[in-house]
Design an enzyme around this catalytic site. Sequence first.
Site, PDB file in Angstrom:
ATOM      1  N   GLY A   1       0.819  -1.215   0.000  1.00 52.24           N
ATOM      2  CA  GLY A   1       0.000   0.000   0.000  1.00 52.24           C
ATOM      3  C   GLY A   1       0.845   1.253   0.000  1.00 52.24           C
ATOM      4  O   GLY A   1       0.414   2.323   0.434  1.00 52.24           O
ATOM      5  N   GLY A   2       2.053   1.129  -0.506  1.00 51.65           N
ATOM      6  CA  GLY A   2       3.038   2.202  -0.379  1.00 51.65           C
ATOM      7  C   GLY A   2       2.924   3.344  -1.352  1.00 51.65           C
ATOM      8  O   GLY A   2       3.737   4.268  -1.319  1.00 51.65           O
ATOM      9  N   ALA A   3       1.904   3.313  -2.240  1.00 47.29           N
ATOM     10  CA  ALA A   3       1.703   4.434  -3.161  1.00 47.29           C
ATOM     11  C   ALA A   3       0.583   5.346  -2.686  1.00 47.29           C
ATOM     12  O   ALA A   3       0.175   6.254  -3.406  1.00 47.29           O
ATOM     13  CB  ALA A   3       1.393   3.914  -4.566  1.00 47.29           C
TER      14      ALA A   3
ATOM     15  N   VAL B   1      -2.601  -7.132  -2.669  1.00 44.92           N
ATOM     16  CA  VAL B   1      -2.071  -7.957  -1.579  1.00 44.92           C
ATOM     17  C   VAL B   1      -2.875  -9.237  -1.373  1.00 44.92           C
ATOM     18  O   VAL B   1      -2.404 -10.176  -0.713  1.00 44.92           O
ATOM     19  CB  VAL B   1      -2.015  -7.174  -0.248  1.00 44.92           C
TER      20      VAL B   1
ATOM     21  N   TYR C   1     -14.699  -2.008  10.104  1.00 48.54           N
ATOM     22  CA  TYR C   1     -13.320  -1.622   9.802  1.00 48.54           C
ATOM     23  C   TYR C   1     -12.413  -1.865  11.001  1.00 48.54           C
ATOM     24  O   TYR C   1     -11.352  -2.496  10.887  1.00 48.54           O
ATOM     25  CB  TYR C   1     -13.270  -0.153   9.384  1.00 48.54           C
TER      26      TYR C   1
ATOM     27  N   ALA D   1      -4.512  -1.433   3.252  1.00 48.14           N
ATOM     28  CA  ALA D   1      -5.745  -1.651   4.012  1.00 48.14           C
ATOM     29  C   ALA D   1      -6.890  -0.890   3.379  1.00 48.14           C
ATOM     30  O   ALA D   1      -6.692   0.138   2.726  1.00 48.14           O
ATOM     31  CB  ALA D   1      -5.569  -1.195   5.464  1.00 48.14           C
ATOM     32  N   GLU D   2      -8.088  -1.417   3.584  1.00 46.41           N
ATOM     33  CA  GLU D   2      -9.304  -0.658   3.325  1.00 46.41           C
ATOM     34  C   GLU D   2      -9.630   0.079   4.613  1.00 46.41           C
ATOM     35  O   GLU D   2      -9.590  -0.506   5.695  1.00 46.41           O
ATOM     36  CB  GLU D   2     -10.454  -1.586   2.940  1.00 46.41           C
TER      37      GLU D   2
END
Length: 363
Positions: free
Chosen positions: A18-20, A69, A191, A92-93
Amino acid sequence: MSDVNASLVDGKKILVTGGAGFIGCAISERLAARASRYVVMDNLHPQIHANAVRPVALHEKAELVVADVTDAGAWDALLSDFQPEIIIHLAAETGTGQSLTEASRHALVNVVGTTRLTDAIVKHGIAVEHILLTSSRAVYGEGAWQKADGTIVYPGQRGRAQLEAAQWDFPGMTMLPSRADRTEPRPTSVYGATKLAQEHVLRAWSLATKTPLSILRLQNVYGPGQSLTNSYTGIVALFSRLAREKKVIPLYEDGNVTRDFVSIDDVADAIVATLAREPEALSLFDIGSGQATSILDMARIIAAHYGAPEPQVNGAFRDGDVRHAACDLSESLANLGWKPQWSLERGIGELQTWIAQELDRKN
């Protein structure tokens, strides 16, 4: 730029899931140039990324792998060629309200995405030196409250009948700031439940495999770089967009909902500070500003910046939202060699400058 000692990341192979995204781009500015190889795995989801292109804010030395992922095949393809020493798990969402109607999506990404990661590490025989998970204040739910006689209780989720009757608070009780070593996690949203499950999966796996794990429970992160189009996260950006258009900012409940708003720069610095520590079997810290601010006060700061109308309370509510959220930073300050630097007023001003630049760039 953080001034903490990041020698433990120098020359390392780093993977950021999720690094972008918002936080990912911020930490890439601090870490990508220090790593021997810095790989970002991100699916560039359209809810976050309006166009499926590499974000401008992602450091030039970051290698972007567009993959999900939850895709075991994607993990095999990546880890057959790359054996990271440090893994920062951001993917993550994050939509609290959205998770009520898209629970499967949140569970798939947050929980299964994490087990895909651990399975792939084992399958490819990777000796990871440190995993850092960004978790959320949502795991606490309403958190701990104190009665007038000093008794500490966990009131739990506010029910629909309570909210419809506009009984926003728990009478005779005061919210206690959350701290990981003393506040029990009791999520009140889907969540939050998936983030706690994510924590539990990594804790069990990392202790069994002797892989050092750090978990940072983030409060409400805001600042330059956050999505201006995602309506499910980031009320600071949402309110800024409304005020910029001279529209009235609507406030849920009575406007006195409180949150701990923490600058993206402070969060990115906290991540670097955590990686700069000699990793332990398990470390768990809260990351925020340490200050509770009402939604009304925050909205007024933004409205005043643009000369927008006074924010208006509309009495609406969202199931699963907590009334108050803030954290006690004492353990984080004592152990991380870090402390937040940004006041809310300064941070909001910086965000407005960035928003103006972004809109000018796109027009």
